[in-house]
Design a protein around this motif. Structure first.
Motif, short mmCIF file in Angstrom:
data_model
loop_
_atom_site.label_atom_id
_atom_site.label_comp_id
_atom_site.label_asym_id
_atom_site.label_seq_id
_atom_site.Cartn_x
_atom_site.Cartn_y
_atom_site.Cartn_z
N ARG A 178 0.81 -1.22 0.00
CA ARG A 178 0.00 0.00 0.00
C ARG A 178 0.84 1.28 0.00
O ARG A 178 0.32 2.38 0.15
N ALA A 179 2.17 1.16 -0.18
CA ALA A 179 3.01 2.36 -0.34
C ALA A 179 3.03 2.77 -1.82
O ALA A 179 2.71 1.96 -2.71
N ASN A 180 3.36 4.02 -2.08
CA ASN A 180 3.51 4.52 -3.45
C ASN A 180 5.00 4.53 -3.80
O ASN A 180 5.81 5.16 -3.10
N VAL A 181 5.36 3.82 -4.85
CA VAL A 181 6.76 3.70 -5.25
C VAL A 181 6.95 4.47 -6.56
O VAL A 181 6.23 4.24 -7.55
N THR A 182 7.92 5.39 -6.58
CA THR A 182 8.28 6.12 -7.79
C THR A 182 9.69 5.74 -8.20
O THR A 182 10.62 5.83 -7.39
N ALA A 218 1.40 2.98 -7.72
CA ALA A 218 0.60 3.42 -6.58
C ALA A 218 -0.02 2.23 -5.86
O ALA A 218 -0.38 1.22 -6.46
N ASN A 219 -0.13 2.41 -4.51
CA ASN A 219 -0.81 1.42 -3.66
C ASN A 219 -0.27 0.00 -3.95
O ASN A 219 -1.00 -0.90 -4.35
N VAL A 220 1.00 -0.17 -3.71
CA VAL A 220 1.70 -1.41 -4.08
C VAL A 220 1.08 -2.62 -3.39
O VAL A 220 0.74 -2.57 -2.19
N SER A 221 0.94 -3.71 -4.15
CA SER A 221 0.47 -4.99 -3.61
C SER A 221 1.41 -6.08 -4.10
O SER A 221 2.34 -5.84 -4.87
N LEU A 222 1.15 -7.33 -3.65
CA LEU A 222 2.01 -8.45 -4.03
C LEU A 222 2.03 -8.65 -5.54
O LEU A 222 3.03 -9.10 -6.10
N ASP A 224 2.27 -6.45 -7.72
CA ASP A 224 3.14 -5.48 -8.38
C ASP A 224 4.60 -5.88 -8.35
O ASP A 224 5.46 -5.19 -8.92
N GLN A 225 4.92 -6.98 -7.69
CA GLN A 225 6.31 -7.43 -7.64
C GLN A 225 6.82 -7.74 -9.04
O GLN A 225 6.07 -8.22 -9.89
N GLY A 226 8.11 -7.48 -9.27
CA GLY A 226 8.67 -7.83 -10.56
C GLY A 226 9.86 -6.98 -10.90
O GLY A 226 10.36 -6.17 -10.10
N LEU A 227 10.34 -7.14 -12.14
CA LEU A 227 11.49 -6.42 -12.65
C LEU A 227 10.99 -5.29 -13.56
O LEU A 227 10.39 -5.55 -14.61
N TYR A 228 11.26 -4.06 -13.17
CA TYR A 228 10.85 -2.88 -13.93
C TYR A 228 12.07 -2.35 -14.68
O TYR A 228 13.14 -2.13 -14.08
N SER A 229 11.91 -2.16 -15.99
CA SER A 229 13.03 -1.74 -16.84
C SER A 229 12.69 -0.43 -17.55
O SER A 229 11.56 -0.22 -18.00
N CYS A 230 13.72 0.44 -17.65
CA CYS A 230 13.61 1.71 -18.37
C CYS A 230 14.55 1.63 -19.57
O CYS A 230 15.77 1.43 -19.40
N LEU A 246 10.37 -5.64 -4.75
CA LEU A 246 9.95 -6.72 -3.87
C LEU A 246 9.00 -6.14 -2.83
O LEU A 246 9.32 -5.15 -2.16
N VAL A 247 7.83 -6.75 -2.71
CA VAL A 247 6.81 -6.27 -1.77
C VAL A 247 6.97 -7.02 -0.46
O VAL A 247 6.97 -8.25 -0.43
N LEU A 248 7.12 -6.28 0.61
CA LEU A 248 7.30 -6.86 1.94
C LEU A 248 5.96 -6.93 2.67
O LEU A 248 5.13 -6.03 2.57
N GLU A 249 5.80 -8.04 3.37
CA GLU A 249 4.62 -8.19 4.23
C GLU A 249 5.11 -8.60 5.61
O GLU A 249 5.72 -9.66 5.77
#
Length: 631
Positions: A178-182, A218-222, A224-230, A246-249
């Protein structure tokens, strides 16, 4: 006060900027700021084209892109900052502190100068202004004309509390749900590069993009885990940097533990089980038994579990099962007091769950009484029953042997007057021992009081309760019998001694009137003897022996001699049958003799001597002996 951060879209080609103007945040008054007592550091952003003082020297402020050419001999990067106290300026390249040398110089005004730049100098340079009140950082890109350059980081960012986090591409991000990651992908390149985002190598739609190379999750959940590439691409090429999300619980309690249920199905019946909980649980166990304690938690990543007893590491005998989620206590008596707890930890946080074991004690119980020994009168008592209990259930009495026994006191019961009843005395002896007699007793009606005294009552009072017992009965009705013996027989049995033999008679069981009956009916009477010793002249005998004959040899191993043995009467000296003398051992009638080694010719001379001295009778007898083989 200056704002800590304000994103400036400055990482573009210097060819696109046509005018030079300085940008200062509107909330900052430079002239007044010097008089203010306290002020956080702030770097002045200037949006302008890089100034070429000569063909070989480039001077620029932060927030721009410097494109190196083949003739560039010097690059001067200005960093102007304000703040009170005066901030300290430091430089970093691609996230690492710049190492100054004779080619890379820090000027007195805190500008960074790069002499004779080479391809290795390409990268993102960041100026950091810091003081006790805070810090501010602005970057500038130094690149070559060609494929784009991405500002990347190799840091690992762990966020367990903040609702929002911003990182550079290339970082590993571990954040709570539930955090917002930029994720920032700062790109420099000439010609200008186009930025495309991917997740697990699948292109993301424009809905995920923000301006200026930022990607917001936004509002990160499990999920949303993965490898993001630019990926930054222009006409000269492309470059890609990636960040792992990596989403922590944090550990959280679960209502059940499947592994514990499975283990209980195969465990002994005496094994107890309990789950820990944040508020604490309790379980009562029997002494000497084993227990399974489960730590039912979940989290991402899977929490590491540490078991404690009374807040300290385990020192008692135990086993860890199901990857540490189950603690087996082999003997609960090793842990009489204290609390077991499991500490579940991962990068997102920790959770402590606990339980307490209460060991049951064996104890004596006298809560039950035996049946009353009497229904009325003054002697009725009940005795307490001593039992050994464990958790209310009766167990073998040996478990309580070390416990002191309580005092047992009989309890009076049914102490009341008894109903009238017949009282009888013992029977008198029978008037005859056999053939039928009579015996009597006294019968009275009495009542036993609660004080123990007997009160005589009328026969009618007892007759209403039960029939009057008889006071006379027959006895010893069996017939009168005796042993009868016949006369002794003749004294002519086998001899058992000198003039001593045995004689016999018959014994019968019969009634007084002479009727013979079974011997069993006389078994209670002493039985007369049926045999006895007697004197007789027939047994006056003894063994008579003659003299030994001459030995058949004077030497050697074959000499023997014999004699005559007869059973004769003592008085008449006449032979009788040998069985009359059998009460004495019979003497031997032959024996070996002259058992000595022979000299040459000695045996032959012995035979000749025997023949010369004897008559025909002796010669005949010796001839017979020569054909015998000694026993």
């Amino acid at each position: 006060e200056y704002p800590l951060h304000r994103h400036v879209s400055g990482f573009t080609s210097s060819l696109r900027t046509s005018s030079a103007e300085a940008f200062v945040p509107t909330s900052v008054d430079i002239s007044n700021s010097l008089r203010r007592p306290h002020q956080k550091p702030a770097i002045l952003r200037k949006i302008s084209a890089a100034q070429q003082l000569s063909a070989s020297e480039v001077v620029t402020h932060l927030g721009q892109t410097v494109v190196l050419a083949s003739g560039t001999l010097s690059v001067l990067l200005h960093c102007e900052a304000v703040g009170n106290p005066k901030p300290t300026i430091s430089w970093a390249k691609n996230g690492e502190e710049v190492k100054y040398n004779d080619r890379i110089l820090l000027q007195p005004d805190d500008s960074l100068q790069i002499l004779a730049p080479v391809e290795a100098d390409v990268g993102f340079y960041a100026c950091n202004a810091s003081s006790a009140l805070g810090s501010d950082t602005v970057s500038i890109a130094v690149t070559l004309a060609g494929k784009p350059l991405i500002k990347a980081s190799r840091a690992t960012v762990v966020n367990t509390e903040s609702p929002a986090v911003t990182v550079d591409i290339g970082s590993t991000v571990k954040t709570i749900q539930r955090a917002n990651v930029t994720i920032s992908c700062q790109v420099a390149g000439v010609p200008e590069a186009e930025v495309t985002w991917f997740k697990n190598k699948v292109k993301l739609s424009s809905a995920h993009h923000l301006h200026d190379g930022l990607l917001l999750i936004a509002n990160v959940s499990l999920s949303d885990q993965g490898l993001y590439s630019c990926k930054a691409a222009n006409l000269r090429g492309e470059v890609t940097e990636s960040s792992q999300l990596l989403v922590l619980e944090p550990p959280r309690p679960l209502p059940y533990l499947e592994d514990l249920t499975a283990m209980l199905s195969s465990a002994e019946t005496s094994t107890h089980s309990v789950l820990t909980s944040p508020s604490g649980t309790k379980m009562t166990v029997s002494p000497g038994s084993s227990a399974l304690i489960g730590c039912a938690v979940d989290g991402h990543p899977t929490p590491n579990i540490t078991w404690l007893y009374s807040g300290e590491p385990l020192s008692l005998r135990h086993r860890l099962l199901a990857a540490g989620r189950i603690l087996q206590i082999l003997n609960v008596s090793d842990a009489p007091d204290g609390e077991f707890s499991c500490l579940a930890q991962n990068e997102a946080g920790s959770l402590t769950q606990k339980t307490s074991l209460a060991i049951q004690e064996y104890r004596w119980s006298v809560d039950k009484l035996t049946a009353c020994s009497a229904s009325c009168g003054h002697k009725g008592v009940q005795l307490p029953q001593l039992r050994c209990l464990l958790d209310g259930a009766e167990v073998n009495i040996s478990h309580c042997k070390e416990k002191p026994k309580p005092a047992l006191q009989p309890v009076a019961c049914n102490r009341r007057d008894c109903p009238s009843r017949w009282m009888v005395t013992s029977w008198s002896p029978c008037t005859r021992s056999c053939g039928g007699g009579i015996q009597m007793r006294r019968v009275t009606c009495q009542r036993l009081t609660a004080k123990g005294s007997s009160v005589p009552m009328s026969n009618e009072a007892c007759a209403q309760v039960s029939k009057r017992p008889v006071d006379t009965q027959n006895c010893n009705r069996q017939p009168c019998v005796e042993w009868v013996a016949s006369s002794w027989g003749q004294c002519n049995g086998p001899c058992i001694g000198p003039r001593l033999a045995v004689q016999h008679r018959q014994i019968f069981c019969q009634t007084k009137d002479g009727t013979s009956v079974s011997s069993d009916q006389c078994s209670a009477l002493p039985r007369p003897l049926s045999t006895q010793n007697c004197w007789t002249d027939i047994c006056g005998v003894h063994w008579r022996v003659s003299l030994w004959t001459v030995c058949t040899a004077t030497c050697g191993n074959y000499g023997f001699q014999s004699r005559r043995v007869d059973c004769v009467h003592v008085r008449t000296n006449k032979p009788v049958l040998e069985h009359h003398c059998s009460w004495r051992p019979r003497p031997v009638n032959w024996q070996r003799c002259n058992i000595t080694p022979c000299e040459n010719g000695r045996l032959l001379r012995g035979w000749e001597a025997l023949q010369g001295k004897g008559g025909e009778r002796r010669q005949s007898r010796l001839s017979e002996m020569q054909h015998c083989t000694p026993c």
